[in-house]
Design a protein around this motif. Structure first.
Motif, PDB file in Angstrom:
ATOM      1  N   UNK A 115      80.751  59.546  56.450  1.00  0.00           N
ATOM      2  CA  UNK A 115      79.811  58.520  55.765  1.00  0.00           C
ATOM      3  C   UNK A 115      80.511  57.353  55.468  1.00  0.00           C
TER       4      UNK A 115
ATOM      5  N   UNK B 174      72.522  56.502  55.656  1.00  0.00           N
ATOM      6  CA  UNK B 174      72.347  57.901  55.697  1.00  0.00           C
ATOM      7  C   UNK B 174      72.268  58.106  57.141  1.00  0.00           C
TER       8      UNK B 174
ATOM      9  N   UNK C 160      73.582  74.151  61.105  1.00  0.00           N
ATOM     10  CA  UNK C 160      73.385  74.083  59.557  1.00  0.00           C
ATOM     11  C   UNK C 160      73.279  72.776  59.040  1.00  0.00           C
ATOM     12  N   UNK C 161      73.947  71.793  60.124  1.00  0.00           N
ATOM     13  CA  UNK C 161      73.691  70.325  59.585  1.00  0.00           C
ATOM     14  C   UNK C 161      72.619  69.741  60.274  1.00  0.00           C
TER      15      UNK C 161
ATOM     16  N   UNK D 237      68.869  52.349  51.523  1.00  0.00           N
ATOM     17  CA  UNK D 237      69.273  53.609  51.227  1.00  0.00           C
ATOM     18  C   UNK D 237      69.406  54.789  52.449  1.00  0.00           C
ATOM     19  N   UNK D 238      68.223  54.506  53.189  1.00  0.00           N
ATOM     20  CA  UNK D 238      67.946  55.555  54.249  1.00  0.00           C
ATOM     21  C   UNK D 238      68.859  55.033  55.689  1.00  0.00           C
TER      22      UNK D 238
ATOM     23  N   UNK E 288      68.978  70.648  59.607  1.00  0.00           N
ATOM     24  CA  UNK E 288      67.851  70.368  58.649  1.00  0.00           C
ATOM     25  C   UNK E 288      67.766  68.755  58.024  1.00  0.00           C
ATOM     26  N   UNK E 289      69.250  68.383  57.666  1.00  0.00           N
ATOM     27  CA  UNK E 289      69.358  67.071  57.100  1.00  0.00           C
ATOM     28  C   UNK E 289      69.061  65.923  58.085  1.00  0.00           C
TER      29      UNK E 289
ATOM     30  N   UNK F 275      85.339  68.415  59.421  1.00  0.00           N
ATOM     31  CA  UNK F 275      84.392  67.669  59.437  1.00  0.00           C
ATOM     32  C   UNK F 275      83.931  67.337  58.159  1.00  0.00           C
ATOM     33  N   UNK F 276      84.252  66.610  57.232  1.00  0.00           N
ATOM     34  CA  UNK F 276      83.560  66.334  56.032  1.00  0.00           C
ATOM     35  C   UNK F 276      82.721  65.330  56.021  1.00  0.00           C
ATOM     36  N   UNK F 277      81.244  65.464  55.401  1.00  0.00           N
ATOM     37  CA  UNK F 277      80.375  64.700  55.865  1.00  0.00           C
ATOM     38  C   UNK F 277      80.424  63.347  54.823  1.00  0.00           C
ATOM     39  N   UNK F 278      81.540  63.236  53.623  1.00  0.00           N
ATOM     40  CA  UNK F 278      81.814  62.104  53.034  1.00  0.00           C
ATOM     41  C   UNK F 278      82.674  61.236  53.617  1.00  0.00           C
TER      42      UNK F 278
ATOM     43  N   UNK G 238      65.513  65.769  58.842  1.00  0.00           N
ATOM     44  CA  UNK G 238      64.687  65.215  57.825  1.00  0.00           C
ATOM     45  C   UNK G 238      64.921  63.718  57.758  1.00  0.00           C
TER      46      UNK G 238
ATOM     47  N   UNK H   8      77.878  62.361  62.320  1.00  0.00           N
ATOM     48  CA  UNK H   8      78.320  63.579  61.899  1.00  0.00           C
ATOM     49  C   UNK H   8      77.994  64.788  62.856  1.00  0.00           C
TER      50      UNK H   8
END
Lengths: 359, 141
Positions: free
Chosen positions: A182, A294, A41-42, A290-291, A44-45, A176-179, A48, A301
């Motif tokens: 991050x 991420x 599920x992780x 910004x990118x 695609x992000x 594993x929470x993405x925040x 991208x 992640x």
């Protein structure tokens, strides 16, 4: 020689152990399935972000032609003097050589960097309780002057040893929470920008499928070739280990190949890469600003969720082996028990027969 | 026939999973420097998102709203992909926590002194909290 009663007791105890290992194997198989879904599920992000960044770096030069400055400090390549090593292990044991292999790879990097006049300094960021405990036994924890939580000033570091642990992250693997990931990524980036580290590597267990996984040391920073992180070293499993894993997966009912995600992945690959002239809403510096965090965070992640999946797969394999060994042991003990019983009976008959002959 | 091909495909992706993927009539996006709406046939665009609401008009369930925090959007004539760092349905927003976050942001702002980085960080926190609160308040109407 042990008597029948002793052997019976032994067999009962091994049977109990087998029950436990079997249950652990099934639990790991279930957890593995969930971890695999999460990793999928992780994707695609991550794909991208990578795609848009790669396309952006192709279209816009990393160096600003007007001023000759770098567009973002994360592209800056400095001689490696201070290295940050992110070590992703498991929280628990009973997973065969899983944690040991990762630790071996991590210690290799440390040895390489600190030995024969390399004179490098290493910080360790430990994710996973096993790795943290082992590292803590070997290396001291970094000491900072007390800092006020609210202030954003960089803390002053008092380095006492060439290798120090700068942080651990208990519970991150469990959920594993993405925040949270991050936040860790932002921390690493801040250290890089402030020149406290010159490179960042991550050691983790890559997970492609149940039978295809390996320990890799990947470069996280500086960003050199987006989408293809440089692999510094890797440890592949032997074919015998692969066979074992396949067998374990088969008996636990886990699919060997990953669910087909190629279509979704391919679509994500196209993000920001269509063959048109995009209007960029922000100037390149701002977009990179910004990118890039991420991107770094999604790489982190990604390695964490993969490592979790790999850990469960390793535990499943190890527990399957343990179950098989217990079964073999029970067979051996049962045979021995029967022999002992038979020997006792034979002895009695001989006694009776020789007694009768004497009469 | 034309109606089908005139539909805009929107995909909302967070680091953890794909939240929304369907055709819509239009989508409102919170770019860093203001909201904009995208219809079918828009010019290709890449923009950074701020904190705010993504509003999807004409989904199978009517109009849908997601509160997103930071991310990127790619607009193509027939496709919009939103990469959000964090996305929540307005009903999922934890109002007390957002208020706490707002207070923390103001505290950071006050203690930032003359450190520009600290101001940016504080602004970030405040904007996120305010967007969350606004989004949650809208829901009640």
């Amino acid at each position: 020689m042990a008597n029948v009663l002793d052997l019976k007791r032994r067999i009962r105890s091994v049977k109990n152990t087998r029950q436990i290992t079997k249950a652990m194997k099934m639990v790991s198989a279930a957890k593995l399935r969930r971890a695999q879904e999460r990793a999928l599920a992780a994707r695609p992000y991550a794909e991208s972000i990578t795609a848009v960044l790669a396309s952006l770096t192709r279209r816009i030069e990393i160096f600003d032609p007007a001023t000759g400055n770098l567009r973002h400090p994360l592209f800056a390549v400095r001689p490696e003097k201070n290295i940050l090593l992110v070590v992703v292990t498991g929280d628990k044991g009973f997973a065969g050589a899983f944690n040991a292999n990762i630790m071996k790879a991590a210690l290799n990097v440390i040895d390489e960097s600190t030995s024969d006049g390399a004179d490098k300094q290493i910080d360790i960021e430990a994710i996973g309780r096993k790795g943290r405990d082992l590292m803590k036994r070997r290396f001291p924890t970094a000491k900072f002057d007390s800092v006020d939580i609210d202030s954003l000033e960089r803390p002053v570091r008092n380095r006492a040893s060439a290798v120090e642990i700068t942080g651990d992250h208990p519970g991150l693997l469990d959920k594993p929470v993405s925040s949270r990931v991050f936040k860790l990524a932002s921390d690493i980036i801040a250290r890089y920008i402030h020149g406290e580290i010159d490179a960042c590597y991550i050691v983790y267990n890559e997970f492609k499928s149940v039978i295809s996984q390996r320990v890799v040391v990947e470069r996280l920073l500086p960003l050199m070739d987006i989408g293809r992180p440089e692999v510094r070293s890797l440890l592949e499993p032997t074919s015998a280990e692969k066979e074992r894993a396949a067998e374990a997966a088969l008996t636990a009912g886990v699919a060997l190949t990953e669910a087909d995600a190629t279509e979704a992945v391919e679509e994500s690959h196209k993000f920001g890469t269509a063959n048109v002239d995009y209007i960029y809403e922000q100037p390149a510096e701002e977009l990179f600003d910004g990118l890039l965090p991420q991107y770094v965070s999604s790489m982190l992640y990604h390695s964490i969720v993969e490592s979790v999946a790999a850990e469960h797969a390793a535990r499943m394999t190890a527990m399957d082996s343990a179950t098989n060994n217990a079964s073999d042991m029970i067979d051996a003990y049962t045979l021995q028990m029967n022999r002992v019983r038979q020997a006792a009976i034979t002895k009695e008959i001989i006694e009776i027969v020789s007694g009768a002959a004497a009469v | 026939m034309t109606e089908i091909s005139n539909a805009l495909r929107v995909k909302l992706v967070t680091p953890e999973r794909v939240l929304f993927e369907h055709t819509v009539e239009s989508v409102e996006l919170p770019a860093k420097n203001g909201y904009f709406e995208v219809l079918y046939g828009a010019a290709p665009l890449v923009a950074e998102l701020g904190a705010g609401d993504v509003t999807l008009h004409g989904t199978p369930e009517g109009t849908q709203r997601y509160n997103v925090n930071w991310g990127f959007v790619e607009v193509l004539p027939e496709r919009v992909t939103i990469l959000a760092t964090d996305a929540l349905k307005p009903a999922e927003i934890d109002v007390p926590r957002a208020e706490e976050q707002l207070a923390r942001g103001h505290r950071e702002w006050d203690s930032a002194g003359d450190n520009p980085e600290a101001y940016d960080e504080a602004l970030h926190v405040i904007a996120e909290a305010e967007a969350k609160l606004a989004s949650a308040a809208d829901k009640q109407h």
